[in-house]
Design a protein around this motif. Structure first.
Motif, short mmCIF file in Angstrom:
data_model
loop_
_atom_site.label_atom_id
_atom_site.label_comp_id
_atom_site.label_asym_id
_atom_site.label_seq_id
_atom_site.Cartn_x
_atom_site.Cartn_y
_atom_site.Cartn_z
N TYR A 189 0.83 -1.20 0.00
CA TYR A 189 0.00 0.00 0.00
C TYR A 189 0.87 1.25 0.00
N ARG A 190 0.40 2.27 -0.66
CA ARG A 190 0.99 3.61 -0.50
C ARG A 190 -0.11 4.47 0.10
N GLN A 191 0.19 5.07 1.24
CA GLN A 191 -0.79 5.93 1.90
C GLN A 191 -0.56 7.37 1.49
N GLU A 192 -1.64 8.12 1.46
CA GLU A 192 -1.55 9.56 1.21
C GLU A 192 -1.04 10.21 2.49
N SER A 193 0.22 10.59 2.50
CA SER A 193 0.83 11.11 3.72
C SER A 193 1.99 12.03 3.34
N GLN A 194 2.32 12.92 4.22
CA GLN A 194 3.46 13.81 4.02
C GLN A 194 4.76 13.18 4.52
N ARG A 195 4.65 12.02 5.17
CA ARG A 195 5.84 11.35 5.70
C ARG A 195 6.73 10.86 4.57
N ARG A 196 8.02 11.01 4.76
CA ARG A 196 8.97 10.53 3.76
C ARG A 196 9.65 9.24 4.20
N ALA A 197 9.42 8.82 5.42
CA ALA A 197 10.02 7.58 5.94
C ALA A 197 9.27 6.37 5.37
N LEU A 198 9.98 5.28 5.20
CA LEU A 198 9.39 4.03 4.75
C LEU A 198 9.05 3.17 5.94
#
Length: 78
Positions: free
Chosen positions: A57-66
């Motif tokens: 999944y790819r979430q809609e988020s501002q986070r750049r960490a995996l």
């Protein structure tokens, strides 16, 4: 274009999608997706093997960490 469930999948040649797998908003090329996988919101997958019962999944988020959950004897290239 391949219809998977209620969503369309942009699928290029040389790709296999296993039974029971659900792909939503995914572009994929030269890959094998084994049975009962769920992939969602992944801009592009290529030259990949996704194992049985896996979720990507790819979430809609501002986070750049995996956030990774990696099994034994795996290789990740980024």
């Amino acid at each position: 274009m391949l219809f998977c469930g209620s969503h369309f999948l942009f699928q290029l040649p040389y790709t296999t999608v296993g039974n029971g797998s659900i792909l939503e908003n995914v572009s994929i090329e030269h890959s094998v997706i084994l049975d009962n996988c769920h992939l969602r919101n992944v801009e592009r997958i290529e030259d990949s093997l996704i194992g049985y019962n896996s979720k990507v999944y790819r979430q809609e988020s501002q986070r750049r960490a995996l956030r990774l959950l990696v099994g034994d004897d795996c290789e990740i290239t980024m």
